[in-house]
Design a protein around this motif. Structure first.
Motif, PDB file in Angstrom:
ATOM      1  N   THR A 157      -6.437  19.896  -7.426  1.00 20.50           N
ATOM      2  CA  THR A 157      -5.093  20.455  -7.338  1.00 20.50           C
ATOM      3  C   THR A 157      -4.845  21.331  -8.551  1.00 20.50           C
ATOM      4  OG1 THR A 157      -4.132  18.539  -8.453  1.00 20.50           O
ATOM      5  CG2 THR A 157      -4.238  18.477  -6.040  1.00 20.50           C
ATOM      6  N   ILE A 162      -5.320  15.201   2.398  1.00 18.42           N
ATOM      7  CA  ILE A 162      -5.148  16.343   1.499  1.00 18.42           C
ATOM      8  C   ILE A 162      -4.520  17.494   2.275  1.00 18.42           C
ATOM      9  CG2 ILE A 162      -7.093  15.731  -0.009  1.00 18.42           C
ATOM     10  CD1 ILE A 162      -8.695  18.010   1.398  1.00 18.42           C
ATOM     11  N   ILE A 197      -6.739  22.544  -3.511  1.00 14.87           N
ATOM     12  CA  ILE A 197      -5.963  21.526  -2.808  1.00 14.87           C
ATOM     13  C   ILE A 197      -4.529  21.587  -3.325  1.00 14.87           C
ATOM     14  CG2 ILE A 197      -5.629  19.045  -2.444  1.00 14.87           C
ATOM     15  CD1 ILE A 197      -8.650  18.710  -2.632  1.00 14.87           C
ATOM     16  N   LEU A 221     -10.090  13.842  -5.825  1.00 18.55           N
ATOM     17  CA  LEU A 221      -9.540  14.987  -5.107  1.00 18.55           C
ATOM     18  C   LEU A 221      -8.364  15.615  -5.849  1.00 18.55           C
ATOM     19  CD1 LEU A 221      -9.743  13.590  -1.463  1.00 18.55           C
ATOM     20  CD2 LEU A 221     -11.067  15.506  -2.401  1.00 18.55           C
ATOM     21  N   GLU A 222      -7.640  14.814  -6.623  1.00 19.46           N
ATOM     22  CA  GLU A 222      -6.527  15.377  -7.405  1.00 19.46           C
ATOM     23  C   GLU A 222      -7.016  16.354  -8.463  1.00 19.46           C
ATOM     24  OE1 GLU A 222      -2.340  13.207  -7.638  1.00 19.46           O
ATOM     25  OE2 GLU A 222      -3.848  12.283  -8.921  1.00 19.46           O
ATOM     26  N   VAL A 281      -2.491  15.806  -2.703  1.00 20.09           N
ATOM     27  CA  VAL A 281      -3.233  14.641  -2.216  1.00 20.09           C
ATOM     28  C   VAL A 281      -2.211  13.556  -1.895  1.00 20.09           C
ATOM     29  CG1 VAL A 281      -4.969  12.886  -2.713  1.00 20.09           C
ATOM     30  CG2 VAL A 281      -5.233  15.208  -3.640  1.00 20.09           C
TER      31      VAL A 281
END
Length: 473
Positions: free
Chosen positions: A306, A390, A360, A302-303, A363
């Motif tokens: 970003t 997030i 995003i 998920l990072e 996180v």
């Protein structure tokens, strides 16, 4: 075994021995799990069954008047009435006390009943309590609304990330400091040992909600905390089929709970639920290792969404290496196995999020090197759980709703800690449970999305997230 899990065990931490607390602060999980009575060897007093029986009874009877009187005089080692004590529940309490390195433990009908009972046991009318502002919503509701209304108490909400937050908030009537470390939203941590020492120097009782970390990854009693509380419905059980809570600590505090709030306000714990908790405890370690490996891989994936190419590259490298931070340094062969699945997700993450990079904003996960309190986390935790959040960059809540609704493998629900992955947007509950001022101080962004990572294939979970993330663009 005795009532409410009291242990006559010299190895248990003396709550008044701060040197002992410090020396034991880094107990390895293997040390805690080595006890013959902790997992699979706690057999019943009256049977030789491999699995302990469910003692489903309201009354315990005695053959003579003298026997019953003796039971009352020695109630620590006898069961008299099911509304107060039960053999199956005693066994679960003893195992929990050993797991937390506590002198005593008491089960409650829910996590919030354990928390509120622990607070009530240590605060009087007109007292003052300090609480972490981003704690569990019902903990905050109890402290900011119920206590002031019923007992005319005062409270102070603090960020809790610095010792000064607490030192500057202490008053002459401060009786309790309520911690939750890490918090279950933005995963902020408090300097536990420093806060515990400060509180002891002022005669203040400390209570810490350790549900997220679990006793495998954090031992607050060894760091000087008086009472450790958990929602057993989460990781300790792990199967989403019971509602229970526990408070553990030194004999003095748990005896007061047993004879006061537990007996009169929240005494009944069903033996069936105690039995299910015992079943869940047997797999706690292996569940936590697998789920935290999955969570570390997913957090790093998920990072990559970003802003900034460096985050994506670092995430890809981290996920490919396997989720070492998730299970702790001693996951051994389990971590190696998890790295295999993590490598695939890591390769995907390393490729970058492409056109969706930057959707995003942040996180939140204690296992990420990017966590702003990483040094403190390393100092007081031995591993990480499997819950992360997030903060989407968009302020369009309809996009966040579309993202959540597009997920297939994540069940949408309020709780976490199950073997099945779940997703929740906490503003749904916090905005309804708390008043506007308390909600604002909690610092939980409206669009914050929380994930509880389960036991599924990490590659399947990553694929599900990837197809849903396009809705945040």
């Amino acid at each position: 075994m005795s009532k409410h899990g009291q242990l006559n065990n010299p190895s248990c931490t003396d709550a008044n021995d701060n040197n002992s607390n410090r020396n034991n602060a880094n107990l390895r999980r293997e040390t805690l799990l080595a006890s013959d009575t902790l997992w699979n060897h706690g057999r019943s007093h009256t049977t030789n069954s491999l699995v302990p029986p469910i003692v489903q009874t309201a009354n315990f009877v005695y053959p003579t008047w003298n026997d019953l009187e003796n039971a009352y005089d020695n109630s620590a080692n006898h069961t008299i009435y099911g509304g107060v004590s039960n053999n199956t529940t005693h066994l679960a309490e003893e195992k929990l006390a050993r797991l937390m390195n506590a002198q005593s433990a008491r089960l409650f009908p829910s996590g919030i009943s354990a928390i509120t009972s622990a607070i009530l046991s240590n605060i009087t009318a007109g007292g003052h309590i300090i609480v972490v502002a981003s704690a569990y919503s019902n903990t905050l509701k109890f402290i900011t609304h119920y206590l002031p209304t019923k007992l005319n108490t005062e409270y102070t909400l603090v960020s809790g990330e610095q010792l000064s937050d607490f030192a500057n908030s202490i008053r002459d009537n401060t009786q309790v400091i309520m911690l939750e470390s890490p918090t279950s939203s933005t995963f902020a941590v408090q300097p536990i040992e420093e806060v515990a020492a400060l509180a002891r120097s002022h005669g203040i009782t400390t209570i810490l909600d350790n549900t997220l970390a679990t006793p495998l990854n954090q031992q607050p009693l060894n760091l000087g905390i008086h009472i450790e509380v958990h929602s057993c419905s989460k990781y300790l059980n792990g199967h989403s089929d019971i509602i229970l809570g526990v408070a553990a600590g030194d004999t003095q505090h748990i005896e007061a709970l047993y004879n006061g709030e537990s007996r009169f306000l929240a005494s009944k714990v069903a033996p069936m639920e105690s039995w299910l908790l015992l079943r869940g405890l047997k797999t706690l370690q292996i569940r936590m290792e697998h789920q935290s490996r999955n969570a570390a891989t997913i957090a790093r994936f998920l990072e990559t969404y970003t802003a900034g190419a460096d985050a994506g590259a670092d995430a890809g490298a981290g996920a490919g290496a396997g989720a070492d931070a998730g299970a702790g340094a001693d996951a051994g062969a389990g971590a190696g196995a998890g790295a295999g699945a993590g490598a695939d997700a890591g390769a995907d993450a390393g490729a970058g999020a492409g056109a969706d990079a930057g959707i995003i904003e942040h996180v939140y996960y204690t296992g990420l090197e990017s966590h702003k309190q990483r040094t403190l986390i390393h100092a007081q935790m031995t591993g990480n759980s499997a819950v992360l959040s997030i903060k989407p960059r968009t302020e369009d809540i309809s996009k966040v709703k579309a993202f959540v609704d597009a997920l297939h493998l994540f069940a949408l629900g309020v709780s976490w800690g199950s073997s099945q992955s779940m997703v929740f947007v906490q503003s749904i509950s916090y905005s309804r449970v708390l008043d506007d001022e308390t909600y604002a101080q909690a610092g939980i962004p409206t669009g914050l999305v929380r994930f509880s990572i389960g036991l599924e294939s990490v590659d399947d979970l990553v694929a599900d997230l990837r197809q849903a993330l396009v809705h945040l663009a």
